[in-house]
Design a protein around this motif. Structure first.
Motif, PDB file in Angstrom:
ATOM      1  N   ALA B 169       0.513  -1.561   0.033  1.00 31.12           N
ATOM      2  CA  ALA B 169       0.201  -0.064   0.234  1.00 31.12           C
ATOM      3  C   ALA B 169       0.492   1.298   0.114  1.00 31.12           C
ATOM      4  O   ALA B 169       1.753   1.388   0.450  1.00 31.12           O
ATOM      5  CB  ALA B 169      -1.021   0.080   1.064  1.00 31.12           C
ATOM      6  N   GLN B 450      -7.969   3.498   5.488  1.00 33.37           N
ATOM      7  CA  GLN B 450      -8.491   3.606   4.661  1.00 33.37           C
ATOM      8  C   GLN B 450      -8.443   4.062   3.030  1.00 33.37           C
ATOM      9  O   GLN B 450      -8.736   4.278   1.955  1.00 33.37           O
ATOM     10  CB  GLN B 450     -10.149   4.142   5.147  1.00 33.37           C
ATOM     11  CG  GLN B 450      -9.969   5.142   4.789  1.00 33.37           C
ATOM     12  CD  GLN B 450     -11.975   5.640   5.211  1.00 33.37           C
ATOM     13  OE1 GLN B 450     -12.006   5.503   6.726  1.00 33.37           O
ATOM     14  NE2 GLN B 450     -12.163   6.470   4.356  1.00 33.37           N
ATOM     15  N   TRP B 452      -4.738   3.972   2.039  1.00 32.89           N
ATOM     16  CA  TRP B 452      -3.778   4.026   1.162  1.00 32.89           C
ATOM     17  C   TRP B 452      -4.611   3.339  -0.024  1.00 32.89           C
ATOM     18  O   TRP B 452      -5.605   3.202  -0.272  1.00 32.89           O
ATOM     19  CB  TRP B 452      -3.195   2.716   1.701  1.00 32.89           C
ATOM     20  CG  TRP B 452      -2.422   2.972   2.772  1.00 32.89           C
ATOM     21  CD1 TRP B 452      -3.392   1.968   3.944  1.00 32.89           C
ATOM     22  CD2 TRP B 452      -1.266   3.356   3.814  1.00 32.89           C
ATOM     23  NE1 TRP B 452      -2.150   2.606   5.748  1.00 32.89           N
ATOM     24  CE2 TRP B 452      -1.621   3.150   4.674  1.00 32.89           C
ATOM     25  CE3 TRP B 452      -0.345   3.879   3.105  1.00 32.89           C
ATOM     26  CZ2 TRP B 452      -0.061   3.304   5.187  1.00 32.89           C
ATOM     27  CZ3 TRP B 452       1.264   4.196   2.905  1.00 32.89           C
ATOM     28  CH2 TRP B 452       0.828   3.969   4.766  1.00 32.89           C
ATOM     29  N   ILE B 453      -3.407   3.013  -0.945  1.00 32.62           N
ATOM     30  CA  ILE B 453      -3.316   3.422  -2.386  1.00 32.62           C
ATOM     31  C   ILE B 453      -3.074   1.640  -2.624  1.00 32.62           C
ATOM     32  O   ILE B 453      -2.166   1.283  -2.424  1.00 32.62           O
ATOM     33  CB  ILE B 453      -2.822   3.684  -3.537  1.00 32.62           C
ATOM     34  CG1 ILE B 453      -3.445   5.436  -3.700  1.00 32.62           C
ATOM     35  CG2 ILE B 453      -3.030   2.934  -5.093  1.00 32.62           C
ATOM     36  CD1 ILE B 453      -2.587   6.299  -4.457  1.00 32.62           C
TER      37      ILE B 453
END
Lengths: 576, 471
Positions: B169, B450, B452-453
């Protein structure tokens, strides 16, 4: 032998207030380890200030060893706020229930758990997946109105200024940044789609910079329209209706003006800020003083409404008299526990602060008076005092500037001076004056003792005095006439007696001649028929006499004279 | 606090996922685990390059400073704006920053490390696969970027993180936002005084306002160039800085006397590159900045007359000087000059002239007060008073003695109306690593996870996702 309790009794101390100080106990220091008893004894009572015992690692207390170690494990978790099911790992305390049933409680059981985390993790994983991630509940979005459809847009939302694409862009941006207008306005960068214009020559519409107000106006209009499509205003709940109203009433121009003002406010120079601070300070001072003013004014009024003593005030004219008055007043104040007169005197009266107050005290007028004197003095001094503004008579009247020939020292009230006029030398005269004023419906204490009023009052009192004098003279003359008539009558009677005619009844005026100079009020009270008679006579005789004494005084005098006579009559009745 | 008890979740909101925070700056690169209070790994972004045995070798980290290898030249993968230019080297330097201290090098093949006896026939084949493992495969990575980072650079960054380092992430945050988080504010005006740049970033609700972002090159390196200019024009004699590696011994001399030192000389073929010397001179200059340089405290400029009619410069002359000893033993007491070298941060006209300096003379628009003004002009009016009440100062160069005081005076003079409040961490490390600490806070928050990529999202949408998610 007296105990401590007895001493306390004698000294009126609380019985057992403080516990008795403990007897100094001999502090027996523990012999540190590693020193023989003999050596320690040699050290004496005071041990050297050197730490002999070294610090040892204490470790955890024994009772902790009995606790079971509660293991933690690195556990994977998913976040329901995410759509992609990203699995991250965090340390988590193992659930007691997830623990396999302990077959035999061994002393090193906790150790075992730590050593075998892998097996337990498998039990753990489904467990954690079941209940939601604790922080997912913070993932909230604002409620936005439903997005319009093509048809709805065509019917309700068409606008010349805003194309469909730009409106879409705006609504997207607003929902993306959760209606944070500051950020929406910051990131707003709409690129008009140039492909729709195949014509290369056509002017590319200049990219307009939308202001936040324009965006807000457009978005609120769209949102309000969508809200009313969803529920017609008649069916809206109260909150919805309020929101709808507020969005419809948004005025971008007003908002823009407000922001311009705000920009002005923030870009003020230091001087402006200082001035504003000063004004605010002043305002604060004024408002805080206002209450004081009001109470002081009320007090002053209540003081003025105290019944005025008609006694003579001449005794207070000298400084000794004044100081005596002050003493008595102070004494009275002390007993009443009210604010002292000095305190009141020190505070400027509200009337004194207004610039065009006519009732300014002598001290305030002095500079003007001096200027006036200089003006009279010489032209040279006039030139040097050019700075002092000379007032025209009209202005002087307007500002209430007066010039006094002789200014007496100290402060005095103009109303006092007017008051003094009503005090005659004798009480009888004073009473008469008061009666005259009451007849004219002029209060004894003037309501508004301005300069002009005082002057007129003075004139009035003078004429009343003159009138009274005139009447006195007329009565004197009348009584003399009566005496003479009586003498004449007597002579005639004697002559008739001498001629043998019967005697005429004798009139009752003889006694009046003795105290005739005391005036009307002194006329015989015990004689009812005589009183109206004499008053009627006075009423008849008065005009002539007044004309005689005041060298043909005008009509007012006549009128007031008749009034006065009526007064005296009523006065007499009261006395009776 | 008893370490066996976890902190209460409600009061702290933390949930650590062993994320790594990487804060690459122009001068230093900071890396560490999220949730800690200081970066564990602090290395210079500069790297050294030299040839040995016909091979090009590269030196990272603090090793750069140590050995004057023949032909050693020093480079920086970032350009003067703080934007990456040399992506290959930037990747390697950044990798070094977390590999050296945080993740460690992966254990080699246990069969080949000489500690195990293995029969030849047991050599397993799957070992080949494991050697392919990437450095960050089990740590989410939070990276920072300046507010003016172009979209292309952002995409390249996520590409490196996802494909080269294999992080599960990733997130890219602005340094300004993180610095304001580090001082506990969601909205602030962040003034970051770095090595190559000073930047003003207005932040609202944890997002930068792009139109208000301002930066100029008057950072720590510029101050160094001003100090060098001052040394050239020094009154008893011009001062040249001889770095420590060129001195074999020295003897103490009186203040202002010529140095008496034995110098080392390197033959031309053994000598390191000039850039190496410049880097080491910069270390002495940094020391000079820490010990001597002082910002005129204000409230008016150094060139202006003071409050009681005495010119500020004369006032500054009455202050006791500060001595400084150079590596070669030369020492001198610095008086009013120590105020002059930083005055141009606030007053462009006060710059010490130096035609040879790599920095052009500053324009008035580059000074801090003007930058703040321009920055505030770019944000909404309603926000300005709030931003001025939350000015956050961060960056290593802001540690100059008296800097925040002067800044406060300048802002108060420029905006006499609204309340101006300057917040600056008192702790040196909190000031130097402001943006890293903010990243450490952010990446250890439970609510952040929530954001994070994830790798999956990256694979679906491509590197462009960073523009959509890291707003």
């Amino acid at each position: 032998m007296a105990s401590a309790g007895d001493v306390r009794d004698m000294l009126d101390l609380p019985a057992e207030g403080q516990p008795r100080p403990h007897k100094k106990q001999k502090v027996v220091e523990k012999r540190p380890e590693g020193i023989t008893r003999e050596l320690y004894a040699l050290l004496g009572e005071r041990a050297p200030p050197i730490a002999i015992n070294e610090n040892k690692y204490k470790g955890r207390p024994k009772w902790m060893n009995k606790l079971r170690v509660r293991p933690w494990s690195m556990a994977p978790f998913t976040n329901s706020a995410r759509s992609d099911g990203l699995v991250l790992n965090h340390w988590q305390r193992k659930h007691e229930s997830a623990r396999p049933p302990v077959t035999a409680p061994a002393p090193d059981e906790s150790q075992m758990d730590v050593d075998q985390p892998k097996e337990e993790e498998k039990d753990e994983t489904p467990k954690t997946a079941e209940h939601d991630y604790a922080f997912a509940k913070y993932n909230i979005k604002p409620r936005l109105p439903r997005r319009y459809t093509d048809e709805e847009y065509e019917r309700n939302l068409k606008n010349d200024d805003w194309s469909r694409e730009e409106t879409d862009y705006l609504v997207d941006l607003v929902s993306e940044y959760d209606i944070r207008w500051v950020i929406v306005a910051d990131r707003y960068d709409f690129q008009p789609n140039l492909e729709t214009e195949p014509d290369g020559n056509a002017l590319v519409p200049a990219k307009q910079n939308r202001t936040m107000e324009q965006m807000k106006a457009r978005y609120y209009y769209v949102a309000a329209t969508m809200l009313s499509i969803e529920h017609p205003p008649s069916e809206m709940s109260e909150a919805e209706f309020e929101l709808h109203e507020r969005m419809l009433k948004f005025d971008p121009n007003r908002e823009r003006d407000r922001k311009d003002l705000a920009a002005l406010q923030i870009n003020r120079t230091a001087d402006e800020v200082r001035e504003e601070a000063m004004l605010l300070e002043e305002l604060k001072r004024i408002t805080s003083n206002e209450q004081n003013f009001i109470t002081e004014r009320r007090e002053l009024y209540s003081r003025l409404e105290v019944p005025i003593s008609v006694g003579n005030t001449t005794m207070y004219q000298s400084s000794a008299g004044l100081s005596q008055l002050l003493q008595t007043l102070l004494q009275a104040d002390k007993s009443k526990k009210r604010r002292s007169i000095l305190g009141d005197g020190a505070v400027p009266s509200p009337a004194g602060q207004t610039p065009n107050a006519t009732g300014s005290a002598g001290r305030a007028e002095t500079p003007v008076t001096q200027a006036a004197n200089h003006k009279k003095g010489s032209t040279a001094s006039k030139e040097t005092h050019q700075a002092v503004r000379t007032l025209t008579p009209a202005e002087e009247a307007k500002f209430g500037v007066t010039h006094h020939e002789r200014v007496s020292a100290g402060v005095q009230f103009r109303s006092d001076r007017a008051q003094r006029l009503t005090q005659a030398k004798s009480n009888v005269q004073t009473q008469k004056l008061a009666n005259a004023l009451a007849e004219l419906e002029i209060p004894v204490r003037l309501f508004m003792p301005t300069e002009r009023v005082c002057k007129d009052f003075e004139k009035l009192i003078q004429s009343v005095n003159m009138l009274l004098d005139a009447r006195k003279v007329s009565e004197k003359v009348e009584s003399e006439i009566r005496v003479l008539e009586a003498a004449k009558f007597e002579r005639e009677r004697k002559a008739r007696e001498a001629a043998g005619l019967p005697a005429l009844p004798r009139p009752e005026v003889k006694t009046e001649a003795d105290d005739g100079d005391t005036g009307i009020s002194a006329s015989h009270p015990g004689d009812p028929p005589a009183a109206p008679d004499s008053s009627a006579q006075a009423g008849h005789g008065q005009p002539d006499v007044a004309q005689e004494t005041s060298n043909g005084g005008d009509g007012t005098h006549k009128r007031s004279a008749s009034v006065l006579s009526a007064t005296s009559e009523s006065n007499k009745r009261q006395r009776r | 606090m008893n370490p066996s008890n976890p902190p209460q979740a409600a009061e702290y909101g933390g949930d650590e996922v062993s994320a790594i925070v990487l804060d690459p700056g122009y001068s230093t690169t900071r890396a560490g685990f999220a949730g800690e209070d200081a970066p564990k790994s602090l290395i210079p972004t500069y790297y050294g390059k030299y040839n040995a045995d016909g091979q090009e070798k590269i030196v990272y980290g603090d090793d750069v400073f140590v050995t004057p290898r023949p032909g050693l030249s020093v480079h920086n993968p970032l350009n003067k704006d703080g934007i990456v230019e040399d992506w290959d080297m930037a990747e390697r330097v950044w990798e070094h920053s977390f590999m050296s201290r945080l993740t460690g090098t992966k254990a080699g093949n246990p069969f080949q490390n000489g500690l195990n006896d293995i029969a030849n026939d047991e050599l397993p084949a799957e070992m080949e696969v494991e050697s392919d493992e990437k450095p960050l495969s089990d740590s989410p990575l939070l990276m920072t970027e300046p507010g003016w980072n172009p979209a292309k650079a952002r995409e390249k960054t996520i590409e490196i993180a996802m494909e080269k380092w294999d992080t599960p992430a990733f997130y890219l945050a602005r340094t300004g936002v993180l610095a304001s988080f580090a001082s506990g504010k969601a909205s602030a005006l962040v003034i970051d005084i770095g090595a190559s740049n000073i930047s003003i970033t207005p932040i609202h609700d944890g997002m930068i306002l792009k139109r208000g972002v301002q930066h100029s090159p008057l950072g720590g390196d510029y101050i160094s160039s001003q100090i060098s200019a001052l040394f050239k024009a020094n009154s008893p004699q011009p001062i040249t800085i001889t770095p420590h590696y060129l001195i074999s011994s020295k003897t103490a001399v009186e203040a202002g006397q010529a140095p008496q030192a034995k110098y080392k000389t390197f033959p031309a073929d053994k000598a390191p590159d000039a850039s190496y010397r410049a880097l080491l001179e910069e270390r002495t200059l940094a020391e000079f900045k820490e010990c001597v340089v002082q910002v005129w405290p204000g409230p008016t400029r150094l060139s202006a007359p003071g409050p009681n009619g005495i010119p500020n410069e004369d006032m500054a002359r009455t202050y006791p000087g500060r001595p400084f000893e150079f590596p070669d033993g030369y020492n001198q007491v610095f008086g009013v000059d120590r105020f002059r070298v930083v005055e141009s941060l606030f007053d462009a006209k006060a710059a010490v002239p130096d035609p040879e300096s790599p920095f052009p003379p500053p324009t008035p628009a580059q000074t801090i007060p003007e930058l703040v003004k321009a920055s505030l002009a770019g944000v909404d009016v309603d926000l300005r008073p709030h931003l001025l009440a939350n000015v956050v100062v961060t960056g290593g160069s802001s540690l100059l003695y008296g800097f925040t005081e002067r800044l406060n005076h300048e802002l108060m003079q420029m905006f006499p109306g609204p309340r101006v409040r300057v917040t600056a961490a008192g702790n040196t490390s909190e000031r130097r690593f402001g943006s890293w600490i903010g990243g450490s806070i952010l990446a250890s928050l439970g609510t952040f996870h929530q954001m994070w990529i994830s790798k999956k999202e990256y694979e679906e949408h491509g590197p462009n996702i960073v523009e959509k998610r890291c707003k």
